[in-house]
Motif scaffolding. Structure first.
Motif, PDB file in Angstrom:
ATOM      1  N   PRO A  27     -84.315 -59.447 -14.213  1.00  0.00           N
ATOM      2  CA  PRO A  27     -83.688 -59.677 -15.522  1.00  0.00           C
ATOM      3  C   PRO A  27     -84.684 -59.441 -16.650  1.00  0.00           C
ATOM      4  CG  PRO A  27     -83.165 -61.451 -13.988  1.00  0.00           C
ATOM      5  CD  PRO A  27     -84.218 -60.618 -13.323  1.00  0.00           C
ATOM      6  N   GLN A  71     -85.364 -61.051 -19.366  1.00  0.00           N
ATOM      7  CA  GLN A  71     -86.128 -62.205 -19.813  1.00  0.00           C
ATOM      8  C   GLN A  71     -87.280 -62.504 -18.873  1.00  0.00           C
ATOM      9  OE1 GLN A  71     -85.536 -63.806 -22.790  1.00  0.00           O
ATOM     10  NE2 GLN A  71     -87.547 -64.654 -22.323  1.00  0.00           N
ATOM     11  N   VAL A  72     -87.043 -62.351 -17.564  1.00  0.00           N
ATOM     12  CA  VAL A  72     -88.111 -62.557 -16.582  1.00  0.00           C
ATOM     13  C   VAL A  72     -89.198 -61.506 -16.782  1.00  0.00           C
ATOM     14  CG1 VAL A  72     -88.683 -62.545 -14.119  1.00  0.00           C
ATOM     15  CG2 VAL A  72     -86.573 -63.631 -14.905  1.00  0.00           C
ATOM     16  N   ASP A  93     -91.318 -62.387 -19.760  1.00  0.00           N
ATOM     17  CA  ASP A  93     -92.140 -63.595 -19.596  1.00  0.00           C
ATOM     18  C   ASP A  93     -93.243 -63.439 -18.557  1.00  0.00           C
ATOM     19  OD1 ASP A  93     -90.500 -64.758 -21.448  1.00  0.00           O
ATOM     20  OD2 ASP A  93     -89.309 -65.886 -19.997  1.00  0.00           O
ATOM     21  N   ARG A 110     -82.337 -64.330  -6.871  1.00  0.00           N
ATOM     22  CA  ARG A 110     -82.750 -64.849  -8.182  1.00  0.00           C
ATOM     23  C   ARG A 110     -84.252 -64.675  -8.367  1.00  0.00           C
ATOM     24  NH1 ARG A 110     -78.900 -68.366  -6.368  1.00  0.00           N
ATOM     25  NH2 ARG A 110     -80.416 -69.745  -5.372  1.00  0.00           N
ATOM     26  N   ASP A 116     -87.234 -66.387 -10.583  1.00  0.00           N
ATOM     27  CA  ASP A 116     -87.524 -67.580 -11.371  1.00  0.00           C
ATOM     28  C   ASP A 116     -86.241 -68.280 -11.800  1.00  0.00           C
ATOM     29  OD1 ASP A 116     -90.270 -67.363 -11.204  1.00  0.00           O
ATOM     30  OD2 ASP A 116     -90.510 -66.305 -13.105  1.00  0.00           O
ATOM     31  N   GLY A 117     -85.313 -68.335 -10.869  1.00  0.00           N
ATOM     32  CA  GLY A 117     -84.037 -69.025 -11.120  1.00  0.00           C
ATOM     33  C   GLY A 117     -83.003 -68.208 -11.840  1.00  0.00           C
ATOM     34  N   ARG A 118     -83.323 -67.012 -12.282  1.00  0.00           N
ATOM     35  CA  ARG A 118     -82.364 -66.168 -13.033  1.00  0.00           C
ATOM     36  C   ARG A 118     -81.821 -65.068 -12.127  1.00  0.00           C
ATOM     37  NH1 ARG A 118     -86.554 -66.868 -16.912  1.00  0.00           N
ATOM     38  NH2 ARG A 118     -85.862 -67.951 -18.809  1.00  0.00           N
ATOM     39  N   MET A 119     -80.525 -64.856 -12.230  1.00  0.00           N
ATOM     40  CA  MET A 119     -79.889 -63.790 -11.482  1.00  0.00           C
ATOM     41  C   MET A 119     -79.921 -62.490 -12.269  1.00  0.00           C
ATOM     42  SD  MET A 119     -76.611 -65.563  -9.598  1.00  0.00           S
ATOM     43  CE  MET A 119     -76.491 -64.176  -8.475  1.00  0.00           C
ATOM     44  N   GLU A 177     -78.520 -59.435 -14.144  1.00  0.00           N
ATOM     45  CA  GLU A 177     -77.264 -59.253 -14.880  1.00  0.00           C
ATOM     46  C   GLU A 177     -76.418 -58.188 -14.209  1.00  0.00           C
ATOM     47  OE1 GLU A 177     -80.266 -58.996 -16.239  1.00  0.00           O
ATOM     48  OE2 GLU A 177     -80.486 -60.545 -17.758  1.00  0.00           O
TER      49      GLU A 177
END
Length: 243
Positions: free
Chosen positions: A207, A209-210, A213, A236, A238-241, A243
């Motif tokens: 993702p 954002q990952v 960061d 996932r 860092d906890g984000r899937m 998109e």
């Protein structure tokens, strides 16, 4: 003039049904305006096949010559097959990237699908009495891509429940340039991070954002599902899937 036989009609019927399934599948997986290409070409192909079988009738053949129909059927068939295959691969490309050791899975599935495409074209070339290297390559590549898409989806969609956590270092990160996959899927170019997996460098799509960061050599937490075919699939980051 070569007349289609009953056995040939059955073969073409089965092939048309396969193309219809591929066209609908491509439209479902890749819901863009490009999905109209295989769907529209399927309708045109149906009309051409009807004309192809009627071409032996004298009243019909006055306006539609068998040679012309043969060429038209093959061109539209190639557009339909290649269009569906490319749309499916564009929709599945990021998932293949996020399959651990996915390059191996991709290569094996390509090798499995390519001979199928060759055999189908050999049968068609005999039916149409037409040898064409472009059509041979179209069938070979298209069925290889369809096989890769199918294998990837089986691996990630039929996996048993259960997840594991992996913490791994990021070797580097890159932003992809716009290319065929982004163009066909109507998505922004993907964000890549590179990791070390079993002593080999591997690329993952993460993702945005990952990606923003994450610093080089920073750790990233991956949630991995063991795929149906034994290839881990990253769910996932860092906890984000994705998109």
């Amino acid at each position: 003039m070569i007349k289609p036989q009953k056995k040939s009609a059955v073969f073409l019927g089965i092939l048309f049904a396969l193309l219809a399934l591929l066209s609908v599948w491509a439209a479902k997986e890749n819901a863009t305006a490009y999905a109209l290409i295989p769907l529209v070409s399927l309708v045109v192909l149906a009309l051409l096949l009807v004309a192809f079988f009627l071409a032996r009738e004298s009243w019909f053949s006055e306006n539609f010559k068998w040679e012309e129909l043969r060429a038209a059927v093959l061109v539209v068939l190639a557009i339909n097959l290649a269009g569906s295959a490319l749309l499916l691969m564009a929709a599945e490309a990021n998932h293949l990237d996020n399959t651990l050791n996915g390059t191996s899975l991709f290569r094996l599935s390509l090798l499995a699908g390519a001979p199928v495409g060759v055999m189908i074209w050999v049968k068609l070339s005999r039916l149409f009495d037409k040898k064409n290297i472009v059509m041979l390559k179209t069938f070979l590549i298209s069925f290889a891509l369809i096989s890769a898409t199918t294998t990837s989806q089986i691996n990630r969609k039929l996996a048993a429940p259960g997840e594991s956590q992996i913490t791994i270092d990021v070797l580097k990160k890159e932003r992809a340039n716009p290319g065929p996959v982004s163009w066909l899927s109507r998505k922004e170019p993907p964000f890549f991070v590179f990791i070390r997996n079993h002593d080999e460098e591997e690329r993952l799509v993460v993702p945005g954002q990952v990606w923003n960061d994450t610093l080089r050599y920073a750790s990233i937490n991956l949630t991995v599902k063991n795929g149906y075919l034994g290839y881990g699939y990253v769910l996932r980051f860092d906890g984000r899937m994705l998109e």
